[in-house]
Design a protein around this motif. Structure first.
Motif, PDB file in Angstrom:
ATOM      1  N   VAL A 273      93.116  64.753  83.217  1.00 25.76           N
ATOM      2  CA  VAL A 273      93.975  64.874  82.027  1.00 25.76           C
ATOM      3  C   VAL A 273      94.425  63.648  81.547  1.00 25.76           C
ATOM      4  N   LEU A 274      94.329  63.297  80.183  1.00 24.31           N
ATOM      5  CA  LEU A 274      94.679  61.852  79.660  1.00 24.31           C
ATOM      6  C   LEU A 274      95.403  62.089  78.451  1.00 24.31           C
ATOM      7  N   ALA A 275      96.833  61.804  78.122  1.00 24.43           N
ATOM      8  CA  ALA A 275      97.579  61.708  77.082  1.00 24.43           C
ATOM      9  C   ALA A 275      97.148  60.673  76.020  1.00 24.43           C
ATOM     10  N   GLY A 276      96.948  61.043  74.972  1.00 23.73           N
ATOM     11  CA  GLY A 276      96.874  59.821  73.875  1.00 23.73           C
ATOM     12  C   GLY A 276      95.298  59.637  73.536  1.00 23.73           C
ATOM     13  N   ALA A 277      95.086  59.038  72.303  1.00 20.23           N
ATOM     14  CA  ALA A 277      93.561  59.058  71.911  1.00 20.23           C
ATOM     15  C   ALA A 277      92.955  57.915  72.572  1.00 20.23           C
ATOM     16  N   MET A 278      91.796  58.032  72.993  1.00 16.81           N
ATOM     17  CA  MET A 278      90.910  57.295  73.691  1.00 16.81           C
ATOM     18  C   MET A 278      90.130  56.293  72.953  1.00 16.81           C
ATOM     19  N   ASP A 279      90.040  56.855  71.771  1.00 13.52           N
ATOM     20  CA  ASP A 279      89.287  56.333  70.621  1.00 13.52           C
ATOM     21  C   ASP A 279      89.780  55.334  69.598  1.00 13.52           C
ATOM     22  N   THR A 280      90.829  54.955  69.762  1.00 10.01           N
ATOM     23  CA  THR A 280      91.718  53.963  68.919  1.00 10.01           C
ATOM     24  C   THR A 280      92.441  52.912  69.982  1.00 10.01           C
ATOM     25  N   CYS A 281      92.711  51.547  69.291  1.00 10.48           N
ATOM     26  CA  CYS A 281      93.417  50.801  69.989  1.00 10.48           C
ATOM     27  C   CYS A 281      94.457  50.292  69.235  1.00 10.48           C
ATOM     28  N   LYS A 282      95.632  49.508  69.825  1.00  9.68           N
ATOM     29  CA  LYS A 282      96.661  49.144  68.931  1.00  9.68           C
ATOM     30  C   LYS A 282      96.911  47.430  69.119  1.00  9.68           C
ATOM     31  N   LEU A 283      96.890  46.758  68.242  1.00  8.61           N
ATOM     32  CA  LEU A 283      97.205  45.186  68.279  1.00  8.61           C
ATOM     33  C   LEU A 283      98.418  45.179  68.066  1.00  8.61           C
ATOM     34  N   VAL A 284      99.332  44.612  69.237  1.00 10.16           N
ATOM     35  CA  VAL A 284     100.878  44.345  69.214  1.00 10.16           C
ATOM     36  C   VAL A 284     100.830  42.826  68.861  1.00 10.16           C
ATOM     37  N   LEU A 285     101.596  42.463  67.725  1.00 11.84           N
ATOM     38  CA  LEU A 285     101.532  41.051  67.509  1.00 11.84           C
ATOM     39  C   LEU A 285     103.020  40.743  68.124  1.00 11.84           C
ATOM     40  N   ASP A 286     103.257  39.345  68.365  1.00 12.35           N
ATOM     41  CA  ASP A 286     104.600  38.874  68.840  1.00 12.35           C
ATOM     42  C   ASP A 286     105.771  38.923  67.852  1.00 12.35           C
ATOM     43  N   ASP A 287     105.442  39.222  66.517  1.00 16.34           N
ATOM     44  CA  ASP A 287     106.564  39.637  65.742  1.00 16.34           C
ATOM     45  C   ASP A 287     106.851  40.907  65.552  1.00 16.34           C
ATOM     46  N   GLU A 288     106.200  41.763  66.389  1.00 15.32           N
ATOM     47  CA  GLU A 288     106.566  43.261  66.313  1.00 15.32           C
ATOM     48  C   GLU A 288     105.630  44.039  65.595  1.00 15.32           C
ATOM     49  N   ILE A 289     104.830  43.504  64.666  1.00 11.94           N
ATOM     50  CA  ILE A 289     103.877  43.713  63.936  1.00 11.94           C
ATOM     51  C   ILE A 289     102.748  44.646  64.758  1.00 11.94           C
ATOM     52  N   GLU A 290     102.269  45.877  64.377  1.00 14.29           N
ATOM     53  CA  GLU A 290     101.312  46.720  64.968  1.00 14.29           C
ATOM     54  C   GLU A 290     100.132  46.961  63.725  1.00 14.29           C
ATOM     55  N   VAL A 291      98.976  46.812  64.360  1.00 10.00           N
ATOM     56  CA  VAL A 291      97.704  47.103  63.891  1.00 10.00           C
ATOM     57  C   VAL A 291      96.900  48.086  64.638  1.00 10.00           C
ATOM     58  N   LYS A 292      96.555  49.412  64.149  1.00 14.20           N
ATOM     59  CA  LYS A 292      95.983  50.217  64.857  1.00 14.20           C
ATOM     60  C   LYS A 292      94.626  50.614  64.099  1.00 14.20           C
ATOM     61  N   LEU A 293      93.372  50.726  64.814  1.00 12.13           N
ATOM     62  CA  LEU A 293      92.358  50.832  64.422  1.00 12.13           C
ATOM     63  C   LEU A 293      91.333  51.593  65.332  1.00 12.13           C
ATOM     64  N   PRO A 294      90.340  52.180  65.051  1.00 11.12           N
ATOM     65  CA  PRO A 294      89.265  52.771  65.860  1.00 11.12           C
ATOM     66  C   PRO A 294      88.618  51.710  66.930  1.00 11.12           C
ATOM     67  N   ILE A 295      88.331  51.882  68.007  1.00  7.96           N
ATOM     68  CA  ILE A 295      87.783  51.017  68.848  1.00  7.96           C
ATOM     69  C   ILE A 295      86.553  50.548  68.716  1.00  7.96           C
ATOM     70  N   GLU A 296      85.569  51.256  68.105  1.00 13.72           N
ATOM     71  CA  GLU A 296      84.514  50.901  67.735  1.00 13.72           C
ATOM     72  C   GLU A 296      84.561  49.751  66.624  1.00 13.72           C
ATOM     73  N   GLU A 297      85.389  49.883  65.349  1.00 15.51           N
ATOM     74  CA  GLU A 297      85.659  48.833  64.758  1.00 15.51           C
ATOM     75  C   GLU A 297      86.154  47.672  65.318  1.00 15.51           C
ATOM     76  N   TYR A 298      87.115  47.596  66.138  1.00 16.34           N
ATOM     77  CA  TYR A 298      87.786  46.516  66.740  1.00 16.34           C
ATOM     78  C   TYR A 298      86.603  45.654  67.660  1.00 16.34           C
ATOM     79  N   LEU A 299      85.738  46.236  68.168  1.00 19.87           N
ATOM     80  CA  LEU A 299      84.880  45.752  69.207  1.00 19.87           C
ATOM     81  C   LEU A 299      83.618  45.269  68.394  1.00 19.87           C
ATOM     82  N   SER A 300      83.189  45.857  67.197  1.00 20.20           N
ATOM     83  CA  SER A 300      82.208  45.297  66.226  1.00 20.20           C
ATOM     84  C   SER A 300      82.717  44.141  65.413  1.00 20.20           C
TER      85      SER A 300
END
Length: 327
Positions: A273-300
């Motif tokens: 059992v896993l909670a949360g999406a496994m197909d997305t990742c979140k980039l958290v910057l040091d100024d608290e800005i967050e960028v969320k995108l599909p893993i495939e797009e981040y890796l490519s």
């Protein structure tokens, strides 16, 4: 996807406010009005990421009760009443224990038979009442909402002879603590799926920081591996996945295995059992800005590019965006 079939449900009530137990000897009518609520609660319990397995002997009280509940409706009702009495005795000495309904569920999950005890703790909501022409605000106790998590449960796999627990902390002797396992079940706790996943993240991140195996992409690669296993109905083995992500560096692999084992995860451990999406990742910057995108797009790098500047800082460039919508 989990397939759950409910055979029958019995419901009792624990009224801690008035020190009363309301037993029932009649099974719940699973009609069109109620079936969705009960089914959702059973699904929430049997798919909870905080459900932990306890190691207990085959002659443990709850395993023997489980065997009895399978025998007949009469035994199911008898065991349910005795378990309810035990829950009331435990809860009566905890000051903040809310009133609750206790559901006793006979069901199948993916073809395996389960006996589950779900303790649905009431929540308090404000409401208006009119008395003698005067409007005032009072509080009313209601059942938890259909989509909310189950706070407490004892779950028994009748076929595999396994015992699982969902626990909630209450104030005991002046500090927050659990009570079901320590005061009653007394089983040896295994890591929950949520704890296993957190351990995987910790180990992979540490190894990637030390050995730079995947140029900062270890966590997205790990989530991608998990997602592929889940989509193809393969077992999700934390140690196997961590070693796969770090396969480009033998030393990182070896150290990760030692770390995982030290933290309680071995070769045959699995996550179901896993909670949360496994197909997305979140980039958290040091100024608290967050960028969320599909893993495939981040890796490519198809839509995002990370550029290191001469001063040591990073710039992130979003590319080929057709439309920007502010939400």
């Amino acid at each position: 996807m989990n397939t759950i079939i409910i055979n029958k449900i019995l419901m009792h009530m624990l009224d801690f406010e008035h020190r009363k137990i309301y037993h029932s000897s009649t099974f719940v009518d699973l009609n069109e009005t109620s079936i969705d609520y009960y089914r959702k609660k059973v699904e929430k319990a049997l798919s909870s990421p905080v459900m932990k397995e306890l190691t207990v002997g085959s002659l443990h009280e709850m395993m023997l009760r489980c065997d009895k509940m399978v025998e007949s409706d009469e035994e199911f009702i008898k065991q349910a009443q005795e378990i309810t009495d035990k829950l009331f005795a435990l809860g009566s000495v905890i000051e903040e224990m809310p009133n609750s309904n206790v559901l006793f569920v006979d069901c199948y999950k993916n073809g395996e038979r389960f006996m589950a005890v779900l303790k649905l703790n009431y929540r308090t909501i404000p409401m208006s009442v009119v008395e003698e022409g005067i409007v005032r605000i009072t509080k009313q106790q209601v059942l938890p909402m259909m989509g909310s998590a189950v706070d407490e449960a004892i779950i028994m796999n009748a076929d595999q002879k396994q015992l699982f627990l969902i626990e909630k902390k209450f104030t005991i002797d002046g500090k927050p603590d659990f009570y079901l396992n320590t005061q009653w079940i007394k089983g040896e706790e295994k890591l929950t799926d949520k704890q296993k996943f957190s351990t995987m993240k910790k180990v992979v991140k540490k190894m990637d920081d030390i050995y730079n195996v995947n140029d900062g992409k270890a966590l997205p690669l790990m989530k991608q591996e998990i997602q592929e296993k889940m989509e193809t109905n393969q077992p999700v083995k934390p140690l196997e996945i961590v070693k796969k992500v770090l396969e480009r560096d033998y030393q990182a692999q070896e150290e990760s295995e030692l770390m995982m084992k030290d933290l309680g995860i071995n070769e045959e451990d699995q996550i179901s059992v896993l909670a949360g999406a496994m197909d997305t990742c979140k980039l958290v910057l040091d100024d608290e800005i967050e960028v969320k995108l599909p893993i495939e797009e981040y890796l490519s790098g198809s839509h995002l590019e990370k550029i290191k500047q001469p001063d040591g800082t990073y710039s992130i460039v979003l590319k080929d965006i057709n439309e920007v919508i502010v939400k």
